[in-house]
Motif scaffolding. Structure first.
Motif, short mmCIF file in Angstrom:
data_model
loop_
_atom_site.label_atom_id
_atom_site.label_comp_id
_atom_site.label_asym_id
_atom_site.label_seq_id
_atom_site.Cartn_x
_atom_site.Cartn_y
_atom_site.Cartn_z
N ARG A 97 0.84 -1.20 0.00
CA ARG A 97 0.00 0.00 0.00
C ARG A 97 0.87 1.25 0.00
O ARG A 97 0.55 2.25 -0.65
N ASP A 98 1.99 1.22 0.70
CA ASP A 98 2.87 2.38 0.79
C ASP A 98 3.47 2.79 -0.56
O ASP A 98 3.84 3.95 -0.74
N ASN A 99 3.57 1.85 -1.48
CA ASN A 99 4.09 2.19 -2.81
C ASN A 99 3.16 3.13 -3.57
O ASN A 99 3.57 3.74 -4.55
N TYR A 100 1.92 3.26 -3.12
CA TYR A 100 0.92 4.04 -3.85
C TYR A 100 0.41 5.23 -3.04
O TYR A 100 -0.71 5.68 -3.19
N ARG A 101 1.29 5.78 -2.22
CA ARG A 101 0.94 6.95 -1.42
C ARG A 101 0.80 8.19 -2.31
O ARG A 101 -0.04 9.06 -2.05
N THR A 102 1.59 8.30 -3.38
CA THR A 102 1.58 9.51 -4.22
C THR A 102 1.11 9.27 -5.65
O THR A 102 0.98 10.22 -6.42
N SER A 103 0.91 8.02 -6.03
CA SER A 103 0.40 7.74 -7.37
C SER A 103 -0.29 6.38 -7.37
O SER A 103 0.00 5.53 -6.53
N HIS A 104 -1.22 6.23 -8.29
CA HIS A 104 -1.94 4.97 -8.41
C HIS A 104 -1.11 3.97 -9.23
O HIS A 104 -0.26 4.37 -10.03
N PRO A 105 -1.37 2.68 -9.07
CA PRO A 105 -0.68 1.69 -9.91
C PRO A 105 -0.98 1.91 -11.39
O PRO A 105 -2.05 2.43 -11.74
N VAL A 106 -0.06 1.50 -12.24
CA VAL A 106 -0.24 1.65 -13.68
C VAL A 106 -0.61 0.33 -14.36
O VAL A 106 -0.81 0.30 -15.58
N SER A 107 -0.68 -0.73 -13.59
CA SER A 107 -1.14 -2.01 -14.09
C SER A 107 -1.47 -2.88 -12.88
O SER A 107 -1.43 -2.40 -11.75
N ALA A 108 -1.82 -4.12 -13.14
CA ALA A 108 -2.14 -5.05 -12.06
C ALA A 108 -1.83 -6.46 -12.53
O ALA A 108 -1.79 -6.74 -13.73
N ARG A 109 -1.62 -7.34 -11.58
CA ARG A 109 -1.44 -8.74 -11.90
C ARG A 109 -2.79 -9.39 -12.20
O ARG A 109 -2.94 -10.19 -13.11
N LEU A 110 -3.81 -9.01 -11.39
CA LEU A 110 -5.16 -9.53 -11.54
C LEU A 110 -6.15 -8.40 -11.32
O LEU A 110 -5.99 -7.62 -10.38
N VAL A 111 -7.15 -8.30 -12.20
CA VAL A 111 -8.27 -7.38 -12.01
C VAL A 111 -9.54 -8.19 -12.04
O VAL A 111 -9.69 -9.10 -12.86
N ILE A 112 -10.45 -7.87 -11.12
CA ILE A 112 -11.77 -8.50 -11.08
C ILE A 112 -12.84 -7.43 -11.15
O ILE A 112 -12.80 -6.47 -10.38
N GLU A 113 -13.77 -7.59 -12.06
CA GLU A 113 -14.96 -6.74 -12.14
C GLU A 113 -16.15 -7.64 -11.88
O GLU A 113 -16.26 -8.72 -12.47
N VAL A 114 -17.04 -7.21 -10.99
CA VAL A 114 -18.27 -7.93 -10.68
C VAL A 114 -19.39 -7.21 -11.40
O VAL A 114 -19.65 -6.04 -11.15
N ALA A 115 -20.05 -7.91 -12.33
CA ALA A 115 -21.06 -7.29 -13.18
C ALA A 115 -22.45 -7.81 -12.83
O ALA A 115 -22.88 -8.85 -13.33
N VAL A 116 -23.13 -7.08 -11.95
CA VAL A 116 -24.52 -7.40 -11.66
C VAL A 116 -25.41 -6.69 -12.67
O VAL A 116 -26.32 -7.29 -13.23
N SER A 117 -25.10 -5.41 -12.95
CA SER A 117 -25.89 -4.64 -13.92
C SER A 117 -25.00 -3.89 -14.90
O SER A 117 -25.46 -3.02 -15.63
N THR A 118 -23.70 -4.24 -14.96
CA THR A 118 -22.75 -3.48 -15.78
C THR A 118 -21.96 -4.35 -16.75
O THR A 118 -20.84 -3.99 -17.12
N GLU A 119 -22.52 -5.45 -17.18
CA GLU A 119 -21.75 -6.38 -18.01
C GLU A 119 -21.21 -5.72 -19.28
O GLU A 119 -20.04 -5.94 -19.64
N ASP A 120 -22.01 -4.92 -19.97
CA ASP A 120 -21.54 -4.28 -21.20
C ASP A 120 -20.33 -3.39 -20.95
O ASP A 120 -19.35 -3.43 -21.70
N VAL A 121 -20.39 -2.58 -19.91
CA VAL A 121 -19.28 -1.68 -19.58
C VAL A 121 -18.05 -2.50 -19.18
O VAL A 121 -16.94 -2.24 -19.63
#
Length: 185
Positions: A97-121
């Motif tokens: 978490r401390d690595n992102y005190r001044t900027s957000h990550p520019v990628s990720a190893r894993l991303v999860i999106e949960v689509a209950v009503s947003t599948e198209d997006v």
């Protein structure tokens, strides 16, 4: 209801924002907080149903229980990409978490999106995450009891796509997730 953006000529001539412009407009209070930038377009974020919230928290807790040496789990926090700043439901990023005190990550190893009503997006985000080099993207569809898994990004697309359903499992970094636990009633 018809939208002016349904017209291809207007859609092509629409002004797109860069990430820096988006940040400045957000800081000035011009753009509402519940938005994300997707391919230069400001998109309103949907409200979260109890099912969405439960699923996100369940998956984040499961990931935190995995052996993630050198990685941290972020929930509904931005990734700053080239033309986008999505806020994935869950992201496993390199560092603490401390690595992102001044900027957000520019990628990720894993991303999860949960689509209950947003599948198209969330399906539209597939190319955004692939272009950012996100190693693996899970699109969780709780109402369908299904997870679509995208792997091996290359040139803005994922080379592999598979799916797992209610009685299946997913494996990540040596840990096994039973989808029956995710989709229990």
């Amino acid at each position: 209801m018809s939208s002016v953006l349904d017209n291809p000529a207007i859609r092509e001539s629409a002004l797109r924002l860069g990430v820096d412009q988006y940040h400045r407009l957000c800081e000035a209070g011009i753009i509402p907080e519940k938005t994300e930038l997707l391919s230069g377009i400001v998109v309103s974020k949907m409200g979260k149903s109890p099912l969405h919230t439960w699923t996100v928290e369940f998956l984040a807790d499961w990931l935190r229980g995995c052996s993630l040496d050198g990685f941290s789990v972020r929930v509904e926090q931005p990734l700053t990409l080239v033309e986008s700043e999505p806020e994935p439901d869950v992201a496993v990023v390199e560092g603490s978490r401390d690595n992102y005190r001044t900027s957000h990550p520019v990628s990720a190893r894993l991303v999860i999106e949960v689509a209950v009503s947003t599948e198209d997006v969330d399906r539209e985000k597939t190319s955004i995450y692939a272009a950012a080099g996100v190693s693996e993207y899970w699109l969780v569809l709780p109402q369908q009891h299904k997870v679509v898994v995208f792997r091996n990004p290359s040139e803005g697309v994922y080379a592999e796509q598979s799916s797992a359903e209610l009685n299946g499992t997913l494996n990540w970094q040596g840990a096994t997730l039973s989808l029956a636990d995710v989709f229990k009633k």
